[in-house]
Scaffold this motif. Structure first.
Motif, PDB file in Angstrom:
ATOM      1  N   TRP A  40      -6.200  11.087  -4.950  1.00 26.36           N
ATOM      2  CA  TRP A  40      -4.975  11.220  -4.159  1.00 26.36           C
ATOM      3  C   TRP A  40      -5.308  11.250  -2.673  1.00 26.36           C
ATOM      4  CZ3 TRP A  40      -3.112  15.010  -0.818  1.00 26.36           C
ATOM      5  CH2 TRP A  40      -1.769  14.890  -0.455  1.00 26.36           C
ATOM      6  N   LEU A  41      -6.333  12.016  -2.297  1.00 23.96           N
ATOM      7  CA  LEU A  41      -6.737  12.086  -0.891  1.00 23.96           C
ATOM      8  C   LEU A  41      -7.134  10.707  -0.369  1.00 23.96           C
ATOM      9  CD1 LEU A  41      -8.847  15.358  -0.699  1.00 23.96           C
ATOM     10  CD2 LEU A  41      -6.728  14.884   0.532  1.00 23.96           C
ATOM     11  N   ARG A  42      -7.901   9.955  -1.161  1.00 22.80           N
ATOM     12  CA  ARG A  42      -8.303   8.607  -0.730  1.00 22.80           C
ATOM     13  C   ARG A  42      -7.087   7.709  -0.542  1.00 22.80           C
ATOM     14  NH1 ARG A  42     -12.686   9.853  -4.046  1.00 22.80           N
ATOM     15  NH2 ARG A  42     -11.773   8.896  -5.887  1.00 22.80           N
ATOM     16  N   GLN A  43      -6.107   7.844  -1.430  1.00 18.99           N
ATOM     17  CA  GLN A  43      -4.889   7.035  -1.334  1.00 18.99           C
ATOM     18  C   GLN A  43      -4.109   7.370  -0.052  1.00 18.99           C
ATOM     19  OE1 GLN A  43      -2.396   7.512  -4.768  1.00 18.99           O
ATOM     20  NE2 GLN A  43      -1.059   5.829  -4.214  1.00 18.99           N
ATOM     21  N   VAL A  44      -3.959   8.654   0.232  1.00 19.56           N
ATOM     22  CA  VAL A  44      -3.245   9.062   1.446  1.00 19.56           C
ATOM     23  C   VAL A  44      -4.031   8.627   2.686  1.00 19.56           C
ATOM     24  CG1 VAL A  44      -2.251  10.979   2.750  1.00 19.56           C
ATOM     25  CG2 VAL A  44      -2.129  10.989   0.258  1.00 19.56           C
ATOM     26  N   CYS A  45      -5.339   8.795   2.655  1.00 16.85           N
ATOM     27  CA  CYS A  45      -6.172   8.378   3.786  1.00 16.85           C
ATOM     28  C   CYS A  45      -6.072   6.880   4.024  1.00 16.85           C
ATOM     29  CB  CYS A  45      -7.633   8.753   3.545  1.00 16.85           C
ATOM     30  SG  CYS A  45      -7.979  10.509   3.732  1.00 16.85           S
TER      31      CYS A  45
END
Length: 115
Positions: A40-45
């Motif tokens: 999820w963090l990679r997607q938001v980043c």
């Protein structure tokens, strides 16, 4: 639609109150209770940029050691820090129609929802 954050954060409280006042029943993901997912963090980043997602203005950031701050100098380091210390994530994160919106400002939400 989903709102991500920490419930005792003042900005998260404002966003939740605004959404409720405008008739939006939005599920809430509590970083402290439900955790933070690396994917999820990679997607938001990818969409918002890791620099925007990493909150360098908050108390948690100020309390970090210089070594920890330096380690967060690239996307991989920032993601590792956000996984270990979810309170350094810019809050709230509103996921709506596949897009992520960071922070809360009434004008921003009015534009998003046409209110």
């Amino acid at each position: 639609m989903k709102l991500y954050g920490i419930p005792n954060c003042t900005t998260v409280k404002k966003a939740r109150a605004w959404l409720a006042a405008h008739g939006h029943d939005v599920p809430f993901h509590d970083f402290r209770k439900q955790g933070v997912d690396a994917a999820w963090l990679r997607q938001v980043c990818k969409q918002a940029g890791w620099q925007a997602l990493l909150n360098t203005r908050g108390t948690t950031w100020r309390k970090l050691s210089d070594a920890d701050k330096a380690a967060a100098g690239d996307e991989a380091g920032a993601i590792a820090l956000m996984l270990a210390q979810p309170s350094v994530i810019k809050r709230p994160v509103l996921e709506r129609d596949g897009h992520y919106h960071l922070g809360f400002a009434e004008a921003q939400y009015q534009d998003l929802f046409g209110a």
